[in-house]
Design an enzyme around this catalytic site. Structure first.
Site, mmCIF file in Angstrom:
data_model
loop_
_atom_site.group_PDB
_atom_site.id
_atom_site.type_symbol
_atom_site.label_atom_id
_atom_site.label_comp_id
_atom_site.label_asym_id
_atom_site.label_seq_id
_atom_site.Cartn_x
_atom_site.Cartn_y
_atom_site.Cartn_z
ATOM 1 N N CYS A 2 -3.923 14.255 -94.543
ATOM 2 C CA CYS A 2 -5.258 14.052 -95.262
ATOM 3 C C CYS A 2 -5.215 12.977 -96.030
ATOM 4 O O CYS A 2 -4.007 12.488 -96.326
ATOM 5 C CB CYS A 2 -5.514 15.327 -95.730
ATOM 6 S SG CYS A 2 -5.353 16.843 -95.022
ATOM 7 N N ARG A 27 -6.037 8.904 -91.479
ATOM 8 C CA ARG A 27 -5.250 9.767 -91.909
ATOM 9 C C ARG A 27 -5.502 11.482 -91.581
ATOM 10 O O ARG A 27 -4.834 12.130 -91.710
ATOM 11 C CB ARG A 27 -4.860 9.994 -93.501
ATOM 12 C CG ARG A 27 -4.203 8.672 -94.008
ATOM 13 C CD ARG A 27 -4.168 8.770 -95.307
ATOM 14 N NE ARG A 27 -3.247 9.706 -95.777
ATOM 15 C CZ ARG A 27 -2.005 9.358 -95.916
ATOM 16 N NH1 ARG A 27 -1.577 8.101 -95.735
ATOM 17 N NH2 ARG A 27 -0.871 10.423 -96.234
ATOM 18 N N TRP A 75 -7.422 16.612 -92.204
ATOM 19 C CA TRP A 75 -6.747 16.967 -90.895
ATOM 20 C C TRP A 75 -6.443 18.287 -91.175
ATOM 21 O O TRP A 75 -5.555 18.577 -91.752
ATOM 22 C CB TRP A 75 -5.518 16.111 -90.630
ATOM 23 C CG TRP A 75 -4.988 16.191 -89.053
ATOM 24 C CD1 TRP A 75 -5.439 15.545 -88.229
ATOM 25 C CD2 TRP A 75 -3.874 16.856 -88.815
ATOM 26 N NE1 TRP A 75 -4.647 16.065 -86.894
ATOM 27 C CE2 TRP A 75 -3.853 16.789 -87.359
ATOM 28 C CE3 TRP A 75 -2.919 17.777 -89.537
ATOM 29 C CZ2 TRP A 75 -2.719 17.341 -86.827
ATOM 30 C CZ3 TRP A 75 -2.304 18.562 -88.866
ATOM 31 C CH2 TRP A 75 -1.839 18.274 -87.251
ATOM 32 N N ASN A 101 -3.388 17.411 -100.273
ATOM 33 C CA ASN A 101 -2.908 16.929 -98.963
ATOM 34 C C ASN A 101 -1.244 17.704 -99.018
ATOM 35 O O ASN A 101 -0.838 17.740 -100.031
ATOM 36 C CB ASN A 101 -2.835 15.318 -98.909
ATOM 37 C CG ASN A 101 -1.938 15.097 -97.600
ATOM 38 O OD1 ASN A 101 -1.688 15.792 -96.798
ATOM 39 N ND2 ASN A 101 -1.247 13.672 -97.791
ATOM 40 N N GLY A 102 -1.212 18.277 -97.845
ATOM 41 C CA GLY A 102 0.085 19.078 -97.876
ATOM 42 C C GLY A 102 0.004 20.328 -97.451
ATOM 43 O O GLY A 102 -1.144 20.887 -97.061
ATOM 44 N N GLU A 483 7.371 5.425 -74.247
ATOM 45 C CA GLU A 483 6.339 5.034 -75.014
ATOM 46 C C GLU A 483 5.151 4.739 -74.531
ATOM 47 O O GLU A 483 4.078 4.954 -75.018
ATOM 48 C CB GLU A 483 7.015 3.886 -76.006
ATOM 49 C CG GLU A 483 5.982 3.152 -76.960
ATOM 50 C CD GLU A 483 5.509 3.994 -77.861
ATOM 51 O OE1 GLU A 483 5.934 5.152 -78.164
ATOM 52 O OE2 GLU A 483 4.503 3.650 -78.499
ATOM 53 N N LYS A 487 1.757 6.496 -75.302
ATOM 54 C CA LYS A 487 0.375 5.839 -75.750
ATOM 55 C C LYS A 487 -0.885 6.087 -74.757
ATOM 56 O O LYS A 487 -1.948 6.233 -75.361
ATOM 57 C CB LYS A 487 0.629 4.221 -75.275
ATOM 58 C CG LYS A 487 1.498 3.414 -76.231
ATOM 59 C CD LYS A 487 0.710 3.068 -77.589
ATOM 60 C CE LYS A 487 0.896 4.024 -78.547
ATOM 61 N NZ LYS A 487 2.031 4.410 -79.250
ATOM 62 N N GLU A 490 -1.910 9.923 -75.674
ATOM 63 C CA GLU A 490 -2.477 9.715 -77.113
ATOM 64 C C GLU A 490 -3.861 9.551 -77.082
ATOM 65 O O GLU A 490 -4.875 10.107 -77.529
ATOM 66 C CB GLU A 490 -1.804 8.703 -78.047
ATOM 67 C CG GLU A 490 -0.585 9.130 -78.704
ATOM 68 C CD GLU A 490 -0.113 8.128 -79.446
ATOM 69 O OE1 GLU A 490 0.350 8.473 -80.780
ATOM 70 O OE2 GLU A 490 0.094 6.916 -79.214
ATOM 71 N N HIS A 506 15.134 15.205 -58.415
ATOM 72 C CA HIS A 506 15.640 16.680 -58.581
ATOM 73 C C HIS A 506 14.283 17.622 -59.153
ATOM 74 O O HIS A 506 14.752 18.675 -59.845
ATOM 75 C CB HIS A 506 16.621 16.731 -59.720
ATOM 76 C CG HIS A 506 18.070 15.935 -59.570
ATOM 77 N ND1 HIS A 506 18.610 16.365 -58.586
ATOM 78 C CD2 HIS A 506 18.409 14.879 -59.753
ATOM 79 C CE1 HIS A 506 19.669 15.177 -58.235
ATOM 80 N NE2 HIS A 506 19.449 14.527 -59.216
ATOM 81 N N LYS A 606 -2.306 9.695 -88.223
ATOM 82 C CA LYS A 606 -1.299 8.898 -88.233
ATOM 83 C C LYS A 606 -0.213 9.194 -89.037
ATOM 84 O O LYS A 606 0.968 8.739 -88.719
ATOM 85 C CB LYS A 606 -1.908 7.368 -88.783
ATOM 86 C CG LYS A 606 -0.955 6.327 -88.749
ATOM 87 C CD LYS A 606 -1.736 4.865 -88.386
ATOM 88 C CE LYS A 606 -0.585 4.105 -88.304
ATOM 89 N NZ LYS A 606 -0.353 4.017 -86.777
HETATM 90 C C1 G6P Z 1 2.437 10.401 -85.767
HETATM 91 C C2 G6P Z 1 1.782 9.052 -84.913
HETATM 92 C C3 G6P Z 1 2.684 8.503 -84.175
HETATM 93 C C4 G6P Z 1 4.089 8.088 -85.142
HETATM 94 C C5 G6P Z 1 4.809 9.664 -85.636
HETATM 95 C C6 G6P Z 1 5.821 9.187 -86.334
HETATM 96 O O1 G6P Z 1 2.491 11.200 -84.858
HETATM 97 O O2 G6P Z 1 0.453 9.472 -84.610
HETATM 98 O O3 G6P Z 1 2.179 7.253 -83.677
HETATM 99 O O4 G6P Z 1 4.963 7.657 -84.262
HETATM 100 O O5 G6P Z 1 3.729 10.336 -86.230
HETATM 101 O O6 G6P Z 1 5.389 8.456 -87.670
HETATM 102 P P1 G6P Z 1 6.150 7.445 -88.559
HETATM 103 O O7 G6P Z 1 5.147 7.149 -89.547
HETATM 104 O O8 G6P Z 1 7.384 8.494 -88.977
HETATM 105 O O9 G6P Z 1 6.680 6.335 -87.672
#
Ligand code: G6P
Length: 611
Positions: A2, A27, A75, A101-102, A483, A487, A490, A506, A606
């Site tokens: 948040c 956030r 969030w 937040n938390g 990755e 992407k 996501e 397999h 994020k």
């Molecule tokens: C969230 C983000 C990802 C990120 C992950 C780890 O899930 O959406 O994009 O890779 O957190 O975040 P960090 O800040 O620890 O790299």
């Protein structure tokens, strides 16, 4: 997770709060709210949905006149996203408003206790418990700071808190444990925020709150105390990036801007660390002697940062000739990890605040491991707690789906791998020089890939309506595919999976049928022919193949792929840094064509500061 903001000063608070929330919407963005102390007492407005809904509701802040306030963008964790569960939460007597937040882990127990005392709750959140408990203790002692102290001694879990009270006309109170909170010192007032991006427009002078600290913020100053209420002198830091770094600057999306910024981000991260052809890591103190004592190397991270770890495992094992274990932080922390005082633990995190990563780091530290953190956000918790920290200089990354942070992490991990291999004497002078040279050429080569964006946009237009995609490759291509696949899922919500090509047979190849989209990765030249045979296998079963390869292999690849993107050749250690770029662009354009909310994909945030 948040976003929190608070302001007290000589300006109108509400517009500042809304502006700060807008900058932190990445956030969390399922609901938002603000509370302002007006002449009629505390006024709270909150709403489900994006910030714009709230902003319209309060006419850009005009409806809430006052110079002291707090704001929150959420969030959801406890309770669905709706108007009631949105923050700020107000105590039953209306005397206290609070943003959090938390996660308050013992909230049920506290809620039961307060309900047994007759307190009535309105929301399903853990956060409301803090507001109610605060009023409960305030009614006992009539001293808000003392009441905050009592509350903090009773709550368990993680929190960043911003608190205002109708009995405290000129001050807001902040507290932090395991959740980021910064203090901002401005000319016209002072601030609290989850992230510097929220206040950078108003001040560059900040301090980072530490766990257990409580701050009292007034228009003229900020006093910080330990949990025992002893005063703390905070070190002020100056944020050196420009406000425009956190704005779209004419680009349609932050993600697109951040993809395009990658060459410069790499220049900033890599170039100052190469001098006269040598990797120089001024910020770390690892010596040959220490390295000789290391028996185990771990890389621990989450999400895309974990994928950087996957690529680095291949690269470091090649360069260092020793086993490297990569672990997901959320698994590692509970796995009774085999870390001891001879373990070097690399922690990778863009935000430096991911709760699982932080907990894994603390667990590794507790067991005697030495922590080297690769972090983007300066002053973040992981950066401060690690034994050594190396910063990626990607600048603020706003889009939820990471691009430039991933790329800079990858390049920095190459530098560190090379540095350690040189200390160990496991890399030849030729290979060392070749990797260094290619890292220096990387930004330019990346620019060449970015120039192909229209081709990739065209391929996206051909394939955006597929509902299932496989990314296949071997070795570094497999790690890079993880990755690429993340992407895509996501931001476009398409089901996708990354597979080691050789493993397809397999089981998973049974899912390949006529029209299935397979992204065939063939940038790892040593295994190109093997990867190619797997592409042929899926083609034979009707798959549509979009291939990513290197220019030197383009011709060979053309025979079997339906569409092809070729990136410049480089040293194979560096190759994933180029190969990932078309995958990022492909995801971006696919999401665009599917009408997705690219910068703020559903259900994600994020910075994930909850378990
Ligand atoms: C969230 C983000 C990802 C990120 C992950 C780890 O899930 O959406 O994009 O890779 O957190 O975040 P960090 O800040 O620890 O790299």
């Amino acid at each position: 997770m948040c976003g929190i903001i608070g302001y007290v000063g000589h300006q109108e608070a509400a517009p500042i709060l809304l502006d700060g929330l807008e900058r932190m919407e990445y956030r969390g963005y399922d609901s938002a709210g603000i509370a302002v102390r007006t002449i009629d007492g505390l006024q709270v407005k909150k709403s489900k949905g994006r910030l714009q809904v709230l902003s319209d509701m309060v006419r850009g802040g005009a409806d809430l006149p006052g110079t002291l306030g707090i704001g929150h963008t959420r969030w959801a964790t406890h309770g669905e996203p709706n108007d009631i569960n949105a923050h700020p939460h107000v105590s039953e007597g209306g005397n206290i408003a609070l943003v959090h937040n938390g996660i308050i882990e013992n909230y049920m127990e506290l809620k039961d206790y307060l309900m047994s005392k007759g307190v009535k709750f309105t929301s399903e959140t853990d956060s409301e418990v803090v507001a109610q408990l605060l009023e409960f203790h305030y009614n006992e002692c009539h001293d808000i700071l003392e009441a905050v102290g009592r509350v903090l001694r009773r709550i368990e879990g993680s929190y960043a808190l911003g608190i205002i009270s109708s009995d405290m006309p000129d001050a807001l109170i902040a507290a932090r444990k395991d959740s980021p909170l910064i203090l901002g010192y401005g000319a016209d007032g002072n601030y609290i925020a989850s992230d510097v991006t929220a206040v950078i427009k108003y001040t560059r002078e900040v301090a980072y709150m530490d766990d257990g600290e409580i701050a009292v913020i007034t228009p003229d100053g900020i006093n910080v105390f330990t949990s025992e209420m002893d005063p703390v002198e905070k070190e002020h830091k100056t944020v050196d990036w420009d406000v425009s770094a956190a704005e779209k600057g004419g680009y349609p999306h932050f993600m697109f801007k951040e993809i395009m910024e990658q060459p410069d981000a790499i220049r900033r991260t890599v170039f100052p660390r190469i001098r006269d052809g040598r990797v120089v890591l001024d910020d770390i103190t690892i010596t040959k002697e220490y390295l000789d004592s290391v028996t185990k190397v771990f890389i621990v991270a989450c999400g895309s940062s974990y994928h950087v770890g996957m690529v680095s495992k291949y690269n470091w094992e090649r360069l260092l000739r020793r086993p490297v274990e990569v672990a997901l932080a959320s698994e590692f922390r509970y796995s009774d990890p085999l870390v001891d005082e001879n373990s070097l633990v690399i922690i990778i995190s863009q935000s430096g605040e991911t709760l699982d990563t932080m907990a894994a780091m603390r667990e590794a530290k507790r067991r005697g491991g030495r922590i080297l953190a690769i972090v983007n956000v300066v002053g973040s918790s992981i950066a401060r707690e690690a034994d050594d920290v190396l910063y990626t200089w990607a600048g603020p990354e706003i889009a939820v789906a990471t691009t430039k942070a991933y790329s800079t992490q990858l390049a920095l991990m190459d530098l560190v791998g090379l540095y350690l291999a040189d200390l160990e004497g496991t890399v030849s002078a030729e290979e060392y020089a070749a990797v260094v040279e290619e890292l220096q050429l990387l930004p330019e080569k990346m620019e060449k890939v970015l120039e192909k964006k229209e081709d990739i946009q065209y391929f996206a237009s051909r394939y955006f309506n597929h509902n299932s995609v496989f990314f296949i490759g071997r070795n570094l291509d497999y790690a890079m595919g993880m990755e690429g696949s993340l992407k895509l899922k996501e931001i476009s919500y398409i089901h996708s999976e990354a597979y080691a090509s050789g493993e397809l047979k397999h089981g998973t190849i049974s899912l390949v049928e006529s029209g299935t989209l397979v992204v065939g990765l063939g940038t790892y030249v040593p295994l190109f022919d093997k990867a190619m045979s797997n592409v042929v296998e899926v083609k034979a079963r009707g798959a549509e193949v979009l291939a990513v390869t290197v220019e030197s292999m383009k011709e060979k690849m053309e025979k079997n792929a339906d569409a092809i993107v070729a990136v410049p050749d480089t040293h194979l250690v560096v190759q994933p840094s180029l190969g990932i770029v078309p995958l990022q662009l492909f995801s971006y354009y696919v999401a665009l064509m599917r009408g997705c909310d690219i910068d703020k994909p559903r259900n994600l945030a994020k910075s994930v500061t909850v378990e």
